[in-house]
Motif scaffolding. Sequence first.
Motif, PDB file in Angstrom:
ATOM      1  N   LEU A 185       0.801  -0.918  -0.126  1.00 17.45           N
ATOM      2  CA  LEU A 185       0.129   0.145   0.481  1.00 17.45           C
ATOM      3  C   LEU A 185       1.137   1.352   0.187  1.00 17.45           C
ATOM      4  CD1 LEU A 185      -2.950  -1.025   2.662  1.00 17.45           C
ATOM      5  CD2 LEU A 185      -3.055  -0.617   0.731  1.00 17.45           C
ATOM      6  N   SER A 186       1.883   1.415   0.973  1.00 19.27           N
ATOM      7  CA  SER A 186       3.262   1.872   0.972  1.00 19.27           C
ATOM      8  C   SER A 186       3.001   2.465  -0.307  1.00 19.27           C
ATOM      9  CB  SER A 186       3.832   2.387   1.701  1.00 19.27           C
ATOM     10  OG  SER A 186       4.749   3.175   2.105  1.00 19.27           O
ATOM     11  N   LEU A 187       3.816   1.466  -1.126  1.00 25.03           N
ATOM     12  CA  LEU A 187       4.606   1.783  -2.788  1.00 25.03           C
ATOM     13  C   LEU A 187       3.067   2.283  -3.760  1.00 25.03           C
ATOM     14  CD1 LEU A 187       6.442  -1.694  -3.286  1.00 25.03           C
ATOM     15  CD2 LEU A 187       7.346   1.116  -2.985  1.00 25.03           C
ATOM     16  N   PHE A 188       1.981   1.582  -3.213  1.00 25.20           N
ATOM     17  CA  PHE A 188       1.095   2.078  -4.656  1.00 25.20           C
ATOM     18  C   PHE A 188       0.706   3.389  -3.927  1.00 25.20           C
ATOM     19  CE2 PHE A 188      -1.167  -1.910  -5.064  1.00 25.20           C
ATOM     20  CZ  PHE A 188      -0.654  -1.969  -6.499  1.00 25.20           C
ATOM     21  N   GLY A 189       0.706   3.996  -2.819  1.00 22.56           N
ATOM     22  CA  GLY A 189       0.946   5.587  -2.563  1.00 22.56           C
ATOM     23  C   GLY A 189       1.349   6.800  -3.162  1.00 22.56           C
ATOM     24  N   ILE A 190       3.169   6.351  -2.904  1.00 22.48           N
ATOM     25  CA  ILE A 190       4.348   6.632  -3.682  1.00 22.48           C
ATOM     26  C   ILE A 190       4.085   6.922  -5.074  1.00 22.48           C
ATOM     27  CG2 ILE A 190       6.676   6.606  -4.618  1.00 22.48           C
ATOM     28  CD1 ILE A 190       7.139   5.534  -1.073  1.00 22.48           C
ATOM     29  N   ILE A 191       3.946   5.395  -5.955  1.00 21.01           N
ATOM     30  CA  ILE A 191       3.246   5.640  -6.898  1.00 21.01           C
ATOM     31  C   ILE A 191       2.410   6.768  -7.456  1.00 21.01           C
ATOM     32  CG2 ILE A 191       2.182   4.135  -9.110  1.00 21.01           C
ATOM     33  CD1 ILE A 191       4.157   2.079  -7.543  1.00 21.01           C
ATOM     34  N   ALA A 192       0.826   6.185  -6.927  1.00 20.58           N
ATOM     35  CA  ALA A 192       0.162   7.636  -6.724  1.00 20.58           C
ATOM     36  C   ALA A 192       0.267   8.965  -7.264  1.00 20.58           C
ATOM     37  CB  ALA A 192      -1.262   6.814  -6.632  1.00 20.58           C
ATOM     38  N   MET A 193       0.562   9.346  -5.411  1.00 10.88           N
ATOM     39  CA  MET A 193       1.429  10.212  -5.417  1.00 10.88           C
ATOM     40  C   MET A 193       2.204  10.888  -7.050  1.00 10.88           C
ATOM     41  SD  MET A 193       2.140  10.817  -1.975  1.00 10.88           S
ATOM     42  CE  MET A 193       3.052  12.444  -1.831  1.00 10.88           C
ATOM     43  N   GLY A 194       2.637   9.864  -7.425  1.00  8.38           N
ATOM     44  CA  GLY A 194       3.812  10.760  -8.436  1.00  8.38           C
ATOM     45  C   GLY A 194       2.593  10.618  -9.898  1.00  8.38           C
ATOM     46  N   ILE A 195       2.331   9.711  -9.944  1.00  7.13           N
ATOM     47  CA  ILE A 195       1.138  10.112 -11.468  1.00  7.13           C
ATOM     48  C   ILE A 195       0.261  11.440 -11.210  1.00  7.13           C
ATOM     49  CG2 ILE A 195      -1.201   9.033 -12.684  1.00  7.13           C
ATOM     50  CD1 ILE A 195       0.965   6.722 -11.854  1.00  7.13           C
ATOM     51  N   TYR A 196      -0.336  11.815 -10.102  1.00  7.86           N
ATOM     52  CA  TYR A 196      -0.879  13.183  -9.521  1.00  7.86           C
ATOM     53  C   TYR A 196      -0.117  14.393  -9.676  1.00  7.86           C
ATOM     54  CZ  TYR A 196      -3.839  16.255  -7.158  1.00  7.86           C
ATOM     55  OH  TYR A 196      -5.026  16.856  -6.966  1.00  7.86           O
ATOM     56  N   PHE A 197       0.949  14.489  -9.109  1.00 13.21           N
ATOM     57  CA  PHE A 197       1.491  15.545  -9.419  1.00 13.21           C
ATOM     58  C   PHE A 197       2.171  16.027 -11.100  1.00 13.21           C
ATOM     59  CE2 PHE A 197       1.420  14.779  -4.392  1.00 13.21           C
ATOM     60  CZ  PHE A 197       0.809  16.192  -4.617  1.00 13.21           C
ATOM     61  N   THR A 244       3.213  14.471   4.187  1.00 12.39           N
ATOM     62  CA  THR A 244       2.598  13.166   3.915  1.00 12.39           C
ATOM     63  C   THR A 244       3.819  12.134   2.881  1.00 12.39           C
ATOM     64  OG1 THR A 244       0.234  14.836   3.258  1.00 12.39           O
ATOM     65  CG2 THR A 244       1.007  11.886   2.211  1.00 12.39           C
ATOM     66  N   VAL A 245       4.616  13.115   2.644  1.00 15.72           N
ATOM     67  CA  VAL A 245       5.583  12.113   2.466  1.00 15.72           C
ATOM     68  C   VAL A 245       6.551  11.181   2.489  1.00 15.72           C
ATOM     69  CG1 VAL A 245       7.346  12.342  -0.142  1.00 15.72           C
ATOM     70  CG2 VAL A 245       5.696  13.414  -0.724  1.00 15.72           C
ATOM     71  N   VAL A 246       6.692  12.728   3.553  1.00 16.39           N
ATOM     72  CA  VAL A 246       7.630  11.805   4.860  1.00 16.39           C
ATOM     73  C   VAL A 246       7.110  10.740   5.574  1.00 16.39           C
ATOM     74  CG1 VAL A 246       8.485  12.270   7.014  1.00 16.39           C
ATOM     75  CG2 VAL A 246       9.107  14.102   5.046  1.00 16.39           C
ATOM     76  N   ILE A 247       6.014  10.630   5.950  1.00 18.88           N
ATOM     77  CA  ILE A 247       5.392   9.990   6.849  1.00 18.88           C
ATOM     78  C   ILE A 247       5.055   8.188   5.644  1.00 18.88           C
ATOM     79  CG2 ILE A 247       2.969   8.854   7.340  1.00 18.88           C
ATOM     80  CD1 ILE A 247       2.747  11.713   8.178  1.00 18.88           C
ATOM     81  N   ASN A 248       4.958   8.661   4.460  1.00 20.09           N
ATOM     82  CA  ASN A 248       4.719   7.210   3.508  1.00 20.09           C
ATOM     83  C   ASN A 248       6.179   6.959   2.863  1.00 20.09           C
ATOM     84  OD1 ASN A 248       3.747   5.831   1.954  1.00 20.09           O
ATOM     85  ND2 ASN A 248       3.114   7.034   0.411  1.00 20.09           N
ATOM     86  N   LEU A 249       6.743   7.767   3.343  1.00 19.29           N
ATOM     87  CA  LEU A 249       8.129   6.607   3.109  1.00 19.29           C
ATOM     88  C   LEU A 249       8.620   6.247   4.261  1.00 19.29           C
ATOM     89  CD1 LEU A 249       9.957   9.268   0.825  1.00 19.29           C
ATOM     90  CD2 LEU A 249       9.072   7.479   0.425  1.00 19.29           C
ATOM     91  N   LEU A 250       8.480   6.824   5.699  1.00 15.22           N
ATOM     92  CA  LEU A 250       8.414   6.119   7.040  1.00 15.22           C
ATOM     93  C   LEU A 250       7.891   4.749   7.064  1.00 15.22           C
ATOM     94  CD1 LEU A 250       9.160   9.885   9.085  1.00 15.22           C
ATOM     95  CD2 LEU A 250      10.770   8.253   8.434  1.00 15.22           C
ATOM     96  N   THR A 251       7.261   5.188   6.995  1.00 20.37           N
ATOM     97  CA  THR A 251       6.521   3.666   6.993  1.00 20.37           C
ATOM     98  C   THR A 251       6.621   2.703   5.727  1.00 20.37           C
ATOM     99  OG1 THR A 251       4.245   4.977   7.265  1.00 20.37           O
ATOM    100  CG2 THR A 251       3.678   2.784   6.853  1.00 20.37           C
ATOM    101  N   PHE A 252       7.691   3.034   4.897  1.00 20.51           N
ATOM    102  CA  PHE A 252       7.585   2.156   4.366  1.00 20.51           C
ATOM    103  C   PHE A 252       9.248   1.549   4.072  1.00 20.51           C
ATOM    104  CE2 PHE A 252      10.033   1.278   0.574  1.00 20.51           C
ATOM    105  CZ  PHE A 252       9.440   0.102  -0.297  1.00 20.51           C
ATOM    106  N   ILE A 253      10.122   2.597   5.317  1.00 21.32           N
ATOM    107  CA  ILE A 253      11.074   1.640   6.178  1.00 21.32           C
ATOM    108  C   ILE A 253      10.482   1.085   6.953  1.00 21.32           C
ATOM    109  CG2 ILE A 253      13.285   2.769   6.685  1.00 21.32           C
ATOM    110  CD1 ILE A 253      13.279   5.306   4.928  1.00 21.32           C
ATOM    111  N   GLY A 254       9.952   1.730   7.398  1.00 26.73           N
ATOM    112  CA  GLY A 254       9.690   0.806   9.251  1.00 26.73           C
ATOM    113  C   GLY A 254       9.178  -0.610   8.780  1.00 26.73           C
ATOM    114  N   ALA A 255       8.239  -0.386   8.001  1.00 22.28           N
ATOM    115  CA  ALA A 255       7.919  -2.213   7.508  1.00 22.28           C
ATOM    116  C   ALA A 255       8.785  -2.533   6.537  1.00 22.28           C
ATOM    117  CB  ALA A 255       6.574  -1.791   6.184  1.00 22.28           C
ATOM    118  N   GLN A 256       9.610  -2.581   6.018  1.00 26.00           N
ATOM    119  CA  GLN A 256      10.528  -3.076   5.447  1.00 26.00           C
ATOM    120  C   GLN A 256      11.649  -3.895   6.417  1.00 26.00           C
ATOM    121  OE1 GLN A 256      12.142  -3.897   2.545  1.00 26.00           O
ATOM    122  NE2 GLN A 256      10.239  -3.136   1.498  1.00 26.00           N
TER     123      GLN A 256
END
Length: 146
Positions: free
Chosen positions: A10-22, A37-49
């Motif tokens: 979900l975090s990856l899909f969020g990053i991809i969706a934000m990239g497409i949107y912007f 939002t970007v920082v929270i998304n990346l921190l979630t991704f790194i923490g889950a990894q």
Amino acid sequence: MYWLVALITLSLFGIIAMGIYFEIRPLAKATPWLKSTVVINLLTFIGAQIALLLLGIQEVMAAPGATQAAPEITIGMGLAMIGVGIPTALATIGAGIAVGPVGAASLAVIAEKPEIFGRTLVYLGLAEGIAIYGLVVSILLLGKLA
């Protein structure tokens, strides 16, 4: 464990969706909520990894050992596997020898006549095709081994 994989996905899909949107609607000025939002998304991704890595190692270390013995490889089978790799090795060496002069000549010609760029790519592709033929032969031989 599956919830971590779902969180990463979900975090990856969020990053991809934000990239497409912007990419579609670029912002003239960055807003504060965007950075958070970007920082929270990346921190979630790194923490889950990291959590997946730590929990995955613990699960693998706790798994019982394999009870099935590996099949014994004979000398003939070992030599056959070496023989399967030889066509790829020789074809790759041949492709490297072919691509060197062709690439150098292509760069020299493109410097003088940029309009022949496509034609030089064809010649480079033909030289690289040698390695692909060797790989195909190795795959066919490996299929005969099994």
